[in-house]
Motif scaffolding. Structure first.
Motif, mmCIF file in Angstrom:
data_model
loop_
_atom_site.group_PDB
_atom_site.id
_atom_site.type_symbol
_atom_site.label_atom_id
_atom_site.label_comp_id
_atom_site.label_asym_id
_atom_site.label_seq_id
_atom_site.Cartn_x
_atom_site.Cartn_y
_atom_site.Cartn_z
ATOM 1 N N GLN A 269 47.796 12.965 72.105
ATOM 2 C CA GLN A 269 47.453 14.086 71.239
ATOM 3 C C GLN A 269 46.197 13.804 70.425
ATOM 4 O O GLN A 269 45.377 14.701 70.195
ATOM 5 C CB GLN A 269 48.629 14.414 70.316
ATOM 6 C CG GLN A 269 49.840 14.997 71.060
ATOM 7 C CD GLN A 269 50.895 15.525 70.114
ATOM 8 O OE1 GLN A 269 50.609 16.319 69.228
ATOM 9 N NE2 GLN A 269 52.134 15.092 70.310
ATOM 10 N N GLU B 149 43.266 14.367 72.525
ATOM 11 C CA GLU B 149 43.004 15.802 72.673
ATOM 12 C C GLU B 149 42.339 16.396 71.440
ATOM 13 O O GLU B 149 41.963 17.573 71.432
ATOM 14 C CB GLU B 149 44.320 16.537 72.949
ATOM 15 C CG GLU B 149 44.943 16.214 74.304
ATOM 16 C CD GLU B 149 46.350 16.780 74.435
ATOM 17 O OE1 GLU B 149 46.775 17.522 73.515
ATOM 18 O OE2 GLU B 149 47.021 16.482 75.453
ATOM 19 N N LYS C 47 43.742 16.450 68.269
ATOM 20 C CA LYS C 47 44.681 16.998 67.291
ATOM 21 C C LYS C 47 44.675 16.163 66.007
ATOM 22 O O LYS C 47 44.533 14.947 66.037
ATOM 23 C CB LYS C 47 46.090 17.053 67.883
ATOM 24 C CG LYS C 47 46.231 18.080 69.008
ATOM 25 C CD LYS C 47 47.664 18.182 69.487
ATOM 26 C CE LYS C 47 47.796 19.233 70.586
ATOM 27 N NZ LYS C 47 49.191 19.356 71.071
ATOM 28 N N GLN C 48 44.864 16.848 64.884
ATOM 29 C CA GLN C 48 44.910 16.202 63.585
ATOM 30 C C GLN C 48 46.358 15.917 63.188
ATOM 31 O O GLN C 48 47.300 16.335 63.849
ATOM 32 C CB GLN C 48 44.227 17.080 62.543
ATOM 33 C CG GLN C 48 42.764 17.370 62.844
ATOM 34 C CD GLN C 48 41.916 16.112 62.968
ATOM 35 O OE1 GLN C 48 42.021 15.216 62.126
ATOM 36 N NE2 GLN C 48 41.102 16.036 64.010
ATOM 37 N N GLU D 113 48.869 18.850 62.926
ATOM 38 C CA GLU D 113 49.299 19.401 64.224
ATOM 39 C C GLU D 113 50.310 18.494 64.898
ATOM 40 O O GLU D 113 51.295 18.951 65.476
ATOM 41 C CB GLU D 113 48.076 19.589 65.129
ATOM 42 C CG GLU D 113 47.062 20.601 64.629
ATOM 43 C CD GLU D 113 45.844 20.650 65.520
ATOM 44 O OE1 GLU D 113 45.780 21.548 66.380
ATOM 45 O OE2 GLU D 113 44.949 19.782 65.357
ATOM 46 N N ILE D 114 50.086 17.180 64.823
ATOM 47 C CA ILE D 114 50.994 16.231 65.460
ATOM 48 C C ILE D 114 52.366 16.273 64.801
ATOM 49 O O ILE D 114 53.399 16.223 65.471
ATOM 50 C CB ILE D 114 50.408 14.805 65.402
ATOM 51 C CG1 ILE D 114 49.122 14.733 66.232
ATOM 52 C CG2 ILE D 114 51.422 13.773 65.901
ATOM 53 C CD1 ILE D 114 48.390 13.418 66.134
ATOM 54 N N GLN E 40 53.916 18.660 63.576
ATOM 55 C CA GLN E 40 54.688 19.866 63.865
ATOM 56 C C GLN E 40 55.782 19.604 64.877
ATOM 57 O O GLN E 40 56.740 20.374 64.991
ATOM 58 C CB GLN E 40 53.756 20.978 64.369
ATOM 59 C CG GLN E 40 52.848 21.542 63.289
ATOM 60 C CD GLN E 40 51.903 22.596 63.821
ATOM 61 O OE1 GLN E 40 52.040 23.045 64.964
ATOM 62 N NE2 GLN E 40 50.936 23.007 63.011
ATOM 63 N N ASN E 41 55.636 18.502 65.610
ATOM 64 C CA ASN E 41 56.665 18.115 66.578
ATOM 65 C C ASN E 41 57.816 17.448 65.825
ATOM 66 O O ASN E 41 57.648 16.389 65.229
ATOM 67 C CB ASN E 41 56.076 17.140 67.602
ATOM 68 C CG ASN E 41 57.057 16.785 68.706
ATOM 69 O OD1 ASN E 41 58.273 16.805 68.516
ATOM 70 N ND2 ASN E 41 56.529 16.459 69.873
#
Length: 311
Positions: free
Chosen positions: A222, A225, A227-228, A231-232, A234-235
């Motif tokens: 991630q 890709e 992602k900050q 965002e990570i 959120q999983n």
């Protein structure tokens, strides 16, 4: 000041008579760029002659090997992939008239690659002959006389000086295989350091290797890709690892270009197990699921950087 009476002048003819023209060419071009002054050092010239002899012996050995085929091994692909990088970097250096840099790539780095290859596994005759043919062609502008002789030994037609110079082929580069070998080299260095510290107090008997869990690999991918942290996180499955993820984010420049899956890393380390045991004279146990970790070393494992505990 330089003068014959001071004894600090070396005549070119005398140097060639003593060491050979290819050795002199290789020494002069590998020790300074064309616009730089160079130091004539007899010990370095002798060392250059030894390296040139090593080059000759490797190629000559490859030419005399039989037809035995070792199969499609990753380490064979690694050697040929590394050669493509040598071709690219050598060509770029020559286009910029940087002969010293070109020789670093075409000669010294290739010798290092061959040494690692032969250390890792029994050389594959077919692969080694292909590798040697490319290497001779790559070195021809620098050491033309020895390369013409070796070109004939490897079965090359006509003169190597008439053959088109090797061209970089991106399709022959295998990033995954190269990353695997980098991981192994780093692991060897880590185990060697730990083993050395333990040997001051007792004889080590066994090394445990802990592979990073899947969630860390997911985080690495991630980050690659772009992602900050928000965002990570959120999983829901990753939220429990928030502190470790924050630490990873701070050192994300250490993330390799290719991240092996847990299965890929496990397979590679298992395949290299006998090599590692021979290197360290230790029993090696690979733990994908942690069952024995007295000092909590597993928590420090990252993708491509196993945790290490030696007892």
């Amino acid at each position: 000041k330089m003068s014959a009476s001071k004894g600090n002048v070396v005549l070119l003819g005398d140097a060639i008579n003593e060491y050979g023209s290819d050795t002199i060419r290789l020494f002069l071009m590998s020790n300074a760029e064309p616009w730089q002054d160079f130091d004539w050092r007899k010990d370095l010239v002798k060392n250059t002659a030894k390296k040139l002899r090593q080059f000759y012996n490797i190629v000559n050995w490859a030419a005399e090997m039989g037809e035995k085929d070792m199969g499609g091994r990753d380490i064979d692909g690694w050697l040929l992939s590394r050669m493509q990088h040598s071709i690219r970097r050598t060509t770029e250096a020559l286009e910029n008239f940087q002969t010293r840099k070109a020789l670093q790539c075409a000669f010294f780095e290739v010798i290092n690659d061959f040494n690692w290859y032969s250390r890792r596994a029994e050389p594959n005759p077919g692969v080694l002959r292909e590798f040697s043919g490319i290497w001779v062609s790559l070195m021809a502008p620098f050491t033309p006389f020895i390369c013409e002789e070796l070109w004939e030994k490897t079965g090359g037609e006509n003169f190597v000086s008439d053959v088109p110079y090797p061209v970089y082929d991106e399709n022959r580069v295998n990033d995954k295989i190269e990353v695997q070998e980098e991981m192994l080299a780093d692991l060897i260095e880590t185990v060697q350091d730990f083993k050395g510290m333990i040997e001051k107090h007792r004889k080590p008997e066994k090394a445990y290797l802990y592979l990073a869990p899947r969630w860390k690999r997911d985080v690495f991918e991630q980050i690659k890709e772009g992602k900050q942290m928000g965002e990570i996180m959120q999983n829901p499955q990753l939220r429990a690892h928030g502190k470790e993820i924050a630490r990873i984010m701070k050192s994300k420049r250490d993330i390799p270009a290719v991240v092996l899956t847990l299965d890929e890393e496990h397979r590679f380390i298992v395949d290299a197990k006998s090599f590692l045991e021979k290197e360290f004279n230790l029993e090696i146990e690979i733990q994908e699921e942690v069952t024995h970790d007295p000092e909590g070393k597993a928590q420090y494992a990252s993708p491509m950087k196993p945790g290490v505990y030696i007892e």
